[in-house]
Design a protein around this motif. Structure first.
Motif, PDB file in Angstrom:
ATOM      1  N   TRP A 109       7.029   1.950 -11.960  1.00 45.58           N
ATOM      2  CA  TRP A 109       7.660   2.960 -10.933  1.00 45.58           C
ATOM      3  C   TRP A 109       6.390   3.593 -10.591  1.00 45.58           C
ATOM      4  N   LYS A 110       5.028   4.246 -11.410  1.00 45.36           N
ATOM      5  CA  LYS A 110       4.329   5.332 -11.260  1.00 45.36           C
ATOM      6  C   LYS A 110       3.734   5.002  -9.756  1.00 45.36           C
ATOM      7  N   TYR A 111       3.187   3.536  -9.814  1.00 46.15           N
ATOM      8  CA  TYR A 111       2.075   3.972  -8.383  1.00 46.15           C
ATOM      9  C   TYR A 111       2.265   3.264  -7.425  1.00 46.15           C
ATOM     10  N   ARG A 112       4.328   2.603  -7.563  1.00 44.41           N
ATOM     11  CA  ARG A 112       5.191   2.620  -6.267  1.00 44.41           C
ATOM     12  C   ARG A 112       5.670   3.439  -5.988  1.00 44.41           C
ATOM     13  N   VAL A 164       1.017  -1.006   0.355  1.00 46.47           N
ATOM     14  CA  VAL A 164       0.024   0.130  -0.269  1.00 46.47           C
ATOM     15  C   VAL A 164       1.377   0.708   0.196  1.00 46.47           C
ATOM     16  N   TRP A 165       0.458   2.120  -0.713  1.00 48.36           N
ATOM     17  CA  TRP A 165       1.570   3.442  -1.259  1.00 48.36           C
ATOM     18  C   TRP A 165       0.443   4.620  -1.458  1.00 48.36           C
ATOM     19  N   LEU A 166       0.866   5.645  -0.525  1.00 51.41           N
ATOM     20  CA  LEU A 166       0.143   6.686  -0.214  1.00 51.41           C
ATOM     21  C   LEU A 166       0.654   8.011  -1.110  1.00 51.41           C
ATOM     22  N   ASN A 167       0.820   7.937  -1.899  1.00 51.16           N
ATOM     23  CA  ASN A 167       1.122   9.225  -3.173  1.00 51.16           C
ATOM     24  C   ASN A 167       0.905  10.129  -3.653  1.00 51.16           C
ATOM     25  N   LEU A 185      -4.090   6.194  -2.095  1.00 50.79           N
ATOM     26  CA  LEU A 185      -3.880   5.073  -1.642  1.00 50.79           C
ATOM     27  C   LEU A 185      -3.884   4.202  -2.565  1.00 50.79           C
ATOM     28  N   ASN A 186      -2.664   3.825  -2.791  1.00 49.39           N
ATOM     29  CA  ASN A 186      -2.402   2.564  -4.139  1.00 49.39           C
ATOM     30  C   ASN A 186      -2.621   1.054  -3.348  1.00 49.39           C
ATOM     31  N   PHE A 187      -3.199   0.629  -3.623  1.00 53.81           N
ATOM     32  CA  PHE A 187      -3.330  -0.982  -3.513  1.00 53.81           C
ATOM     33  C   PHE A 187      -3.522  -1.856  -4.004  1.00 53.81           C
ATOM     34  N   VAL A 214      -5.591  -0.756  -6.800  1.00 54.39           N
ATOM     35  CA  VAL A 214      -6.835  -0.483  -6.706  1.00 54.39           C
ATOM     36  C   VAL A 214      -6.448   0.945  -5.723  1.00 54.39           C
ATOM     37  N   VAL A 215      -6.870   2.054  -6.775  1.00 57.41           N
ATOM     38  CA  VAL A 215      -6.445   3.630  -6.140  1.00 57.41           C
ATOM     39  C   VAL A 215      -7.772   4.374  -5.407  1.00 57.41           C
ATOM     40  N   CYS A 216      -7.579   4.522  -4.427  1.00 58.05           N
ATOM     41  CA  CYS A 216      -8.232   5.492  -3.425  1.00 58.05           C
ATOM     42  C   CYS A 216      -8.241   6.434  -3.027  1.00 58.05           C
TER      43      CYS A 216
END
Length: 284
Positions: free
Chosen positions: A273-276, A207-210, A222-224, A235-237
């Protein structure tokens, strides 16, 4: 957390981890280390030695440490100091004995910004390797989880999933407008991924916060990410004003391109790389 049991002055002490399968390998290597209670190494390795560290120190009488090789014990600690785990922990302020300082936080202790060699690095420029994670393709190759494929009607799925739940038990809304956009017309290819949405929220691998959706300096996404044996699904929230928590989109992460530059600009466009990137909230 385990209790901290101080050693008796003039007698050796025994440091050991919690003993279950959640112990970090670097901390497990310190299991059974015996040092005199006045050994200066305790100023650095007295637990906790990182986030969620459950190591403890127990007192030993001098005769209980008979036959112990002090040089060997110190060598084991020296090897620990060479690990990436220790370098990260020390950079973030864990290299201290709080029972001596009686101080939990120091004025220059910045947990988020202090990474080894990257103390001044922006959070949005932190990527998987900064957290010791493998590349996207390697994580997919290592996964043995089959990807679920939803074959039913989209409306039937939505009727049962208007409000979802994440791995922390928090409620996540999925608005009808967002759902229809992602499951009709040119975007209907996302319907088979619907069961991945519930899996990724409930049991994410990362889970990444960006700032994925807006590209601004605000951390609202939040990227799950869930890794399957053939793909990775994100899954982007979005969190709005600290109150509204909802699903914005979901998709399979493209594993290419494989070539090109690794500059900051190219990483923001490269799906590998974009989401992580950003602040890593959870990893498995």
């Amino acid at each position: 957390k385990g209790s901290i049991q101080p050693g008796l002055r003039g007698h050796p002490s025994l440091g050991f981890p919690a003993g279950d399968d959640r112990v970090r390998k670097e901390h497990r290597a310190l299991d059974g280390v015996i040092l005199g209670c006045d050994d200066p190494l305790w100023k650095k390795i007295y637990p906790p030695n990182g986030w969620k560290c459950r190591c403890r120190v127990a007192p030993l009488m001098r005769h209980e440490a008979a036959g112990v090789d002090p040089g060997e014990m110190r060598r084991r600690v020296s090897e620990y100091f060479d690990t990436a785990e220790w370098k990260a922990a020390s950079a973030q302020g864990w290299d201290t004995n709080r029972s001596e300082t009686a101080q939990v936080f120091t004025k220059d202790q910045q947990y988020i910004r202090k990474f080894p060699g990257k103390a001044a690095k922006s959070l949005l420029q932190l990527y998987p390797q900064d957290y010791g994670l493998e590349s996207l393709n390697k994580r997919i190759a290592a996964s043995v989880t089959p990807r679920p494929v939803y074959a039913g009607a989209a409306d039937s799925w939505y009727d049962a999933h208007q409000v979802l739940e994440d791995y922390m038990g928090r409620r996540v809304s999925l608005r009808r407008k967002v759902f229809n956009f992602h499951t009709t017309g040119a975007h209907s290819y996302r319907v088979p991924y619907l069961d991945c949405v519930t899996e990724a929220l409930k049991d994410p691998d990362e889970v990444w916060l960006n700032n994925y959706s807006k590209g601004t300096g605000e951390f609202t996404n939040l990227n799950f990410i869930k890794f399957y044996d053939d793909s990775a699904v994100n899954v982007v929230c979005e969190i709005k004003e600290g109150r509204v928590y909802e699903v914005k989109t979901w998709f399979e992460i493209c594993t290419g391109p494989k070539g090109g530059s690794r500059s900051k600009a190219s990483r923001l466009k490269d799906p590998r790389w974009k989401y992580r990137r950003g602040l890593l909230i959870k990893k498995s």
